[in-house]
Design a protein around this motif. Structure first.
Motif, mmCIF file in Angstrom:
data_model
loop_
_atom_site.group_PDB
_atom_site.id
_atom_site.type_symbol
_atom_site.label_atom_id
_atom_site.label_comp_id
_atom_site.label_asym_id
_atom_site.label_seq_id
_atom_site.Cartn_x
_atom_site.Cartn_y
_atom_site.Cartn_z
ATOM 1 N N LYS A 17 0.948 -1.074 0.091
ATOM 2 C CA LYS A 17 -0.211 0.364 -0.143
ATOM 3 C C LYS A 17 0.824 0.985 0.437
ATOM 4 O O LYS A 17 1.741 1.571 0.507
ATOM 5 C CB LYS A 17 -0.525 -0.126 1.144
ATOM 6 N N CYS A 18 0.406 2.601 -1.316
ATOM 7 C CA CYS A 18 1.122 3.258 -1.203
ATOM 8 C C CYS A 18 1.134 4.606 -0.041
ATOM 9 O O CYS A 18 0.201 4.535 0.016
ATOM 10 C CB CYS A 18 0.649 4.272 -2.172
ATOM 11 N N PRO A 19 2.355 4.871 0.908
ATOM 12 C CA PRO A 19 2.208 5.117 2.412
ATOM 13 C C PRO A 19 1.297 7.085 1.799
ATOM 14 O O PRO A 19 1.024 7.707 2.397
ATOM 15 C CB PRO A 19 3.153 5.336 2.933
ATOM 16 N N HIS A 20 1.461 7.225 0.681
ATOM 17 C CA HIS A 20 0.843 7.959 0.747
ATOM 18 C C HIS A 20 -0.455 8.865 -0.140
ATOM 19 O O HIS A 20 -1.343 9.836 0.662
ATOM 20 C CB HIS A 20 2.016 9.212 -0.963
ATOM 21 N N CYS A 21 -0.777 7.854 -1.138
ATOM 22 C CA CYS A 21 -2.548 8.050 -1.349
ATOM 23 C C CYS A 21 -2.809 6.653 -1.249
ATOM 24 O O CYS A 21 -4.286 6.136 -1.734
ATOM 25 C CB CYS A 21 -2.397 8.203 -3.049
ATOM 26 N N ALA A 22 -2.251 5.733 -0.901
ATOM 27 C CA ALA A 22 -3.170 4.597 -0.126
ATOM 28 C C ALA A 22 -3.898 3.628 -1.432
ATOM 29 O O ALA A 22 -4.450 2.739 -0.745
ATOM 30 C CB ALA A 22 -4.305 4.411 0.970
ATOM 31 N N ARG A 37 8.446 3.883 -7.100
ATOM 32 C CA ARG A 37 7.732 5.034 -7.194
ATOM 33 C C ARG A 37 6.335 4.104 -7.211
ATOM 34 O O ARG A 37 6.077 4.139 -7.978
ATOM 35 C CB ARG A 37 8.252 6.099 -8.207
ATOM 36 N N CYS A 38 5.499 5.881 -6.800
ATOM 37 C CA CYS A 38 4.164 5.067 -7.106
ATOM 38 C C CYS A 38 4.081 6.048 -7.960
ATOM 39 O O CYS A 38 4.043 6.416 -8.508
ATOM 40 C CB CYS A 38 3.760 5.587 -5.860
ATOM 41 N N PRO A 39 3.118 4.632 -9.034
ATOM 42 C CA PRO A 39 2.681 5.814 -10.411
ATOM 43 C C PRO A 39 1.115 6.031 -10.434
ATOM 44 O O PRO A 39 0.658 7.096 -11.289
ATOM 45 C CB PRO A 39 1.501 4.076 -10.806
ATOM 46 N N TYR A 40 0.432 6.041 -9.028
ATOM 47 C CA TYR A 40 -0.178 7.115 -8.564
ATOM 48 C C TYR A 40 -0.790 8.601 -8.222
ATOM 49 O O TYR A 40 -1.070 9.622 -8.773
ATOM 50 C CB TYR A 40 -1.548 6.370 -7.958
ATOM 51 N N CYS A 41 0.221 8.188 -7.484
ATOM 52 C CA CYS A 41 1.004 10.150 -6.949
ATOM 53 C C CYS A 41 2.351 10.228 -7.078
ATOM 54 O O CYS A 41 2.553 11.038 -6.478
ATOM 55 C CB CYS A 41 0.719 10.093 -5.308
ATOM 56 N N GLN A 42 3.163 9.455 -8.035
ATOM 57 C CA GLN A 42 4.665 9.551 -8.133
ATOM 58 C C GLN A 42 5.475 9.460 -6.507
ATOM 59 O O GLN A 42 6.247 10.321 -7.180
ATOM 60 C CB GLN A 42 4.812 10.655 -8.818
HETATM 61 ZN ZN LIG Z 1 0.416 6.536 -4.374
#
Ligand SMILES: [Zn+2]
Length: 143
Positions: free
Chosen positions: A71-76, A85-90
Motif C-alpha cells: 500500500k502506497c504510504p502517500h495515497c493508499a 515510485r508510486c504510479p498514482y501519486c508519484q
Molecule cells: Zn501513491
C-alpha cells in the motif's frame, strides 16, 4: 446386448463423475461419452486442459491485491511491491523485499500444487481409460 448398453451407460456416468471431480460440467461430459463412447470421452477428458478455478472474481482480485501488493504510504493505492515510485501519486516508495520474496514463494507453491493435482488427475484418467478398455475387451470375449 443389454449388458453392453448397461456397461456403456455406467462407464459414461463414470467419465461424467470424473469430469465433475475436475470441476467440469458433468452433463456435457456425460453427453460426450454417451455419443462418442465412454472410451473416447475418457481420452478427451484426459487430454482437456484443466479448467480455470471458479469463485467470486471480485473477491479473488481484492484478496490478491492485499496479499501481493504494497500500500502506497502517500495515497493508499495498492502498488506492486518492487516499485520505487508510486504510479498514482508519484511518491517515493521503499521496495518491499519481504513481500516480493513472499509472493515468489507463494507463486512457486501454487504452481507445485497445481502440477501435483494435474498429475493425479492424469493418473486417475489413465486408470479409467485402461479400465474401460479392459472391460470392453472382456465384453467382446464374452460375446
Ligand atoms: Zn501513491
Amino acid at each position: 446386448m443389454w449388458l453392453a448398453i448397461v456397461v456403456w451407460v455406467v462407464l459414461s456416468a463414470l467419465v461424467s463423475w470424473l469430469a465433475h471431480r475436475q470441476g467440469r460440467n458433468p452433463g456435457y461430459w456425460l453427453a460426450i461419452s454417451l455419443v462418442l463412447t465412454p472410451l473416447l470421452g475418457g481420452v478427451l477428458l484426459m487430454m482437456a486442459r484443466p479448467p480455470a478455478p471458479q469463485g467470486d472474481t471480485n473477491y479473488t482480485i481484492t484478496h490478491d491485491m492485499e496479499m501481493t501488493h504494497a500500500k502506497c504510504p502517500h495515497c493508499a493505492e495498492y502498488v506492486r511491491p518492487e516499485l520505487t515510485r508510486c504510479p498514482y501519486c508519484q511518491g517515493k516508495l521503499e521496495p518491499n523485499t519481504a513481500l516480493i520474496a513472499e509472493r515468489q514463494a507463494e507463486k512457486l507453491a501454487e504452481e507445485q500444487g497445481l502440477a501435483a493435482q494435474l498429475r493425479l488427475n492424469r493418473l486417475i484418467s489413465v486408470g479409467v481409460v485402461v479400465g474401460i478398455a479392459v472391460l470392453i475387451g472382456v465384453l467382446l470375449t464374452l460375446r
